[in-house]
Design an enzyme around this catalytic site. Structure first.
Site, PDB file in Angstrom:
ATOM      1  N   ARG A   1       0.843  -1.212   0.000  1.00 21.56           N
ATOM      2  CA  ARG A   1       0.000   0.000   0.000  1.00 21.56           C
ATOM      3  C   ARG A   1       0.874   1.256   0.000  1.00 21.56           C
ATOM      4  O   ARG A   1       0.990   1.936  -1.014  1.00 21.56           O
ATOM      5  CB  ARG A   1      -0.952  -0.028   1.218  1.00 21.56           C
ATOM      6  N   ASP A   2       1.550   1.536   1.099  1.00 22.86           N
ATOM      7  CA  ASP A   2       2.358   2.767   1.169  1.00 22.86           C
ATOM      8  C   ASP A   2       3.459   2.717   0.118  1.00 22.86           C
ATOM      9  O   ASP A   2       3.818   3.734  -0.480  1.00 22.86           O
ATOM     10  CB  ASP A   2       2.964   2.907   2.572  1.00 22.86           C
TER      11      ASP A   2
ATOM     12  N   CYS B   1       5.045   9.230  -0.581  1.00 22.71           N
ATOM     13  CA  CYS B   1       3.635   9.575  -0.406  1.00 22.71           C
ATOM     14  C   CYS B   1       3.250  10.579  -1.483  1.00 22.71           C
ATOM     15  O   CYS B   1       3.961  11.556  -1.696  1.00 22.71           O
ATOM     16  CB  CYS B   1       3.399  10.167   0.985  1.00 22.71           C
TER      17      CYS B   1
HETATM   18  P1  HMG Z   1     -13.123  14.415  -2.023  1.00 24.72           P
HETATM   19  O1  HMG Z   1     -12.888  14.774  -3.450  1.00 24.72           O
HETATM   20  O2  HMG Z   1     -13.212  15.529  -1.021  1.00 24.72           O
HETATM   21  O3  HMG Z   1     -14.397  13.455  -1.855  1.00 24.72           O
HETATM   22  O4  HMG Z   1     -11.973  13.407  -1.599  1.00 24.72           O
HETATM   23  P2  HMG Z   1     -15.938  13.714  -2.038  1.00 24.72           P
HETATM   24  O5  HMG Z   1     -16.605  13.083  -0.870  1.00 24.72           O
HETATM   25  O6  HMG Z   1     -16.217  15.168  -2.346  1.00 24.72           O
HETATM   26  O7  HMG Z   1     -16.259  12.862  -3.359  1.00 24.72           O
HETATM   27  C1  HMG Z   1     -15.706  13.196  -4.621  1.00 24.72           C
HETATM   28  C2  HMG Z   1     -15.696  11.953  -5.492  1.00 24.72           C
HETATM   29  O8  HMG Z   1     -14.836  10.949  -4.919  1.00 24.72           O
HETATM   30  C3  HMG Z   1     -17.074  11.295  -5.639  1.00 24.72           C
HETATM   31  O9  HMG Z   1     -17.087  10.663  -6.931  1.00 24.72           O
HETATM   32  C4  HMG Z   1     -17.036  10.204  -4.603  1.00 24.72           C
HETATM   33  O10 HMG Z   1     -17.904   9.121  -4.880  1.00 24.72           O
HETATM   34  C5  HMG Z   1     -15.604   9.744  -4.681  1.00 24.72           C
HETATM   35  P3  HMG Z   1     -17.729  11.417  -8.206  1.00 24.72           P
HETATM   36  O11 HMG Z   1     -19.148  11.690  -7.790  1.00 24.72           O
HETATM   37  O12 HMG Z   1     -16.911  12.659  -8.422  1.00 24.72           O
HETATM   38  O13 HMG Z   1     -17.565  10.396  -9.299  1.00 24.72           O
HETATM   39  N1  HMG Z   1     -15.133   9.136  -3.437  1.00 24.72           N
HETATM   40  C6  HMG Z   1     -14.547   7.922  -3.360  1.00 24.72           C
HETATM   41  N2  HMG Z   1     -14.233   7.017  -4.296  1.00 24.72           N
HETATM   42  C7  HMG Z   1     -13.639   5.871  -3.865  1.00 24.72           C
HETATM   43  N3  HMG Z   1     -13.344   5.621  -2.576  1.00 24.72           N
HETATM   44  C8  HMG Z   1     -13.659   6.504  -1.618  1.00 24.72           C
HETATM   45  C9  HMG Z   1     -14.297   7.722  -1.996  1.00 24.72           C
HETATM   46  N4  HMG Z   1     -14.713   8.792  -1.311  1.00 24.72           N
HETATM   47  C10 HMG Z   1     -15.233   9.650  -2.195  1.00 24.72           C
HETATM   48  N5  HMG Z   1     -13.345   6.224  -0.350  1.00 24.72           N
HETATM   49  C11 HMG Z   1     -11.131  11.615  -0.271  1.00 24.72           C
HETATM   50  C12 HMG Z   1     -11.889  12.927  -0.274  1.00 24.72           C
HETATM   51  C13 HMG Z   1     -10.815  11.265   1.166  1.00 24.72           C
HETATM   52  C14 HMG Z   1     -11.953  10.516  -0.903  1.00 24.72           C
HETATM   53  C15 HMG Z   1      -9.831  11.802  -1.092  1.00 24.72           C
HETATM   54  O14 HMG Z   1      -9.145  12.916  -0.606  1.00 24.72           O
HETATM   55  C16 HMG Z   1      -8.903  10.607  -1.025  1.00 24.72           C
HETATM   56  O15 HMG Z   1      -9.197   9.561  -1.555  1.00 24.72           O
HETATM   57  N6  HMG Z   1      -7.732  10.756  -0.361  1.00 24.72           N
HETATM   58  C17 HMG Z   1      -6.836   9.635  -0.135  1.00 24.72           C
HETATM   59  C18 HMG Z   1      -5.430  10.089  -0.248  1.00 24.72           C
HETATM   60  C19 HMG Z   1      -4.509   8.942   0.047  1.00 24.72           C
HETATM   61  O16 HMG Z   1      -4.817   7.781  -0.139  1.00 24.72           O
HETATM   62  N7  HMG Z   1      -3.276   9.293   0.488  1.00 24.72           N
HETATM   63  C20 HMG Z   1      -2.264   8.348   0.744  1.00 24.72           C
HETATM   64  C21 HMG Z   1      -2.481   7.586   2.017  1.00 24.72           C
HETATM   65  S1  HMG Z   1      -2.016   8.488   3.493  1.00 24.72           S
HETATM   66  C22 HMG Z   1      -0.343   8.120   3.685  1.00 24.72           C
HETATM   67  O17 HMG Z   1       0.261   7.581   2.805  1.00 24.72           O
HETATM   68  C23 HMG Z   1       0.308   8.393   4.991  1.00 24.72           C
HETATM   69  C24 HMG Z   1       0.541   7.111   5.803  1.00 24.72           C
HETATM   70  O18 HMG Z   1       1.354   6.192   5.100  1.00 24.72           O
HETATM   71  C25 HMG Z   1       1.217   7.447   7.127  1.00 24.72           C
HETATM   72  C26 HMG Z   1       2.413   8.377   6.978  1.00 24.72           C
HETATM   73  O19 HMG Z   1       3.364   8.063   6.276  1.00 24.72           O
HETATM   74  O20 HMG Z   1       2.334   9.444   7.589  1.00 24.72           O
HETATM   75  C27 HMG Z   1      -0.782   6.414   6.120  1.00 24.72           C
HETATM   76 MG    MG Z   2       3.633   6.377   5.022  1.00 25.90          MG
END
Ligand code: HMG
Ligand code: MG
Length: 302
Positions: free
Chosen positions: A13-14, A238
């Site tokens: 994943r990450d 990331c």
């Molecule tokens: P948004 O655009 O604000 O969402 O994104 P929304 O609620 O306004 O919806 C917009 C569209 O997204 C809609 O579709 C929803 O259905 C769809 P449309 O009508 O436009 O076709 N949607 C989704 N689709 C699939 N799965 C969902 C989902 N939710 C809404 N769950 C949202 C908000 C949170 C979805 C977006 O910002 C997002 O997906 N962010 C994820 C980012 C991410 O994955 N980042 C990497 C992981 S974090 C990380 O790596 C750090 C970590 O490793 C720890 C560290 O290192 O610190 C964990």
């Molecule tokens: Mg991370």
């Protein structure tokens, strides 16, 4: 204090979420299965996030459906909201991870929500998971620095960690998302969070951008932390933290732990084989120093 250390493998994943090249489902499935076969008890299998935001995780439902699950192994997936939870639930996820941040700017960039909004969003996810008997892990990003804000006050880290723990997360993974922290800072951060959340419920999630990850893990071990996230071959970065390196390599963590009297249940040689295989598949050299050393002809007998 226990000599057992839990490794949460986050490579699939990450590690892979930031890859630009397309990686087919079969490769992801093979990677997850090999990591579980290498003795890791927790292998993060994907993320039910917006495919527009993180295209590489789009097929997480297929990955979950195809992996052969091993008894005693958990396969957490990331769920930012209830839509993500529903996907994870239909994929029969055993564990989900909600992911918040200690930095407002990172929270907005990563999940399009302020910290407070994100906590509100997580509540129904945790409630649904509890009702379904699905375990919930909590992440806090930017605990030792933020790509947009720089230093982050420790009280932010403590507040968000406590909020996720109080909500019902069994473990809080403290993320040095951009790998800037030093052992002294990691120690102070763990101490601060451990004032509000039991240290047994804390995990360290260190990226290795500045080469400090193993030292940060050792400092955290000395503070009593016994759970660490790592990624095979040091895969990763990331998408919302430009320039950040991958997670500390699982092989390097396991080598350090086993050589220091800790046990993990992981088979180092199997991890090295998986590291070489996935690196070849991605067309690069393993970032793990242990894998590089063990595959270099002159020193591999050691
Ligand atoms: P948004 O655009 O604000 O969402 O994104 P929304 O609620 O306004 O919806 C917009 C569209 O997204 C809609 O579709 C929803 O259905 C769809 P449309 O009508 O436009 O076709 N949607 C989704 N689709 C699939 N799965 C969902 C989902 N939710 C809404 N769950 C949202 C908000 C949170 C979805 C977006 O910002 C997002 O997906 N962010 C994820 C980012 C991410 O994955 N980042 C990497 C992981 S974090 C990380 O790596 C750090 C970590 O490793 C720890 C560290 O290192 O610190 C964990
Ligand atoms: Mg991370």
């Amino acid at each position: 204090m226990s000599n057992h250390v839990n490794i949460v493998e986050v490579g699939p994943r990450d590690g892979l979420q930031n890859e630009k090249q397309s990686i087919d489902v079969a490769t992801k499935v093979e990677l997850i299965e090999e990591l579980a076969d290498a003795g890791l008890k927790s292998v993060e299998a994907g993320a039910f996030v917006s495919p527009k935001w993180v295209p590489q995780m789009a097929a997480s439902d297929e990955v979950l459906a195809k992996i052969k699950r091993k008894e005693g192994v958990s396969y957490p997936v990331l769920t930012p909201n209830i839509k993500g939870y529903e996907g994870a639930r239909s994929g029969k996820a055993d564990t989900i991870a909600i992911f918040g941040a200690a930095s407002e700017s990172f929270s907005k960039k990563n999940i399009n929500a302020t910290i407070e909004e994100s906590l509100e969003r997580f509540k129904p996810v945790v409630e649904a998971a509890k009702a379904d008997g699905v375990r919930v892990r909590g992440y806090v990003s930017c605990v030792l620095g933020c790509p947009y804000e720089g230093k982050i006050p420790l009280e932010n880290v403590v507040r968000v960690s406590k909020a996720l723990y109080d909500m019902g997360a069994y473990e809080i993974s403290l993320g040095d998302t951009i790998g800037v922290g030093t052992p002294g800072e990691a120690r102070a951060m763990i101490r601060a969070v451990a004032g509000e959340v039991p240290v047994a419920a804390l995990a360290g999630h260190f990226h290795d951008t500045y080469g400090q990850a193993l030292a940060n893990i050792y400092a955290s071990l000395e503070e009593g932390v016994r759970s660490f996230d790592s990624s095979v071959s040091g895969l990763g970065g990331c998408p919302y933290a430009p320039g950040a390196s991958g997670n500390v390599a699982t092989e390097d963590v396991v080598y350090m732990l086993h050589g220091s009297g800790f046990e993990t249940g992981a088979d180092l040689d199997a991890l090295v084989r998986t590291s070489v295989w996935i690196s070849e598949r991605l067309g690069r050299h393993p970032a793990s120093k242990v894998t590089r050393a063990k595959t270099a002809a002159t020193i591999q007998k050691m």
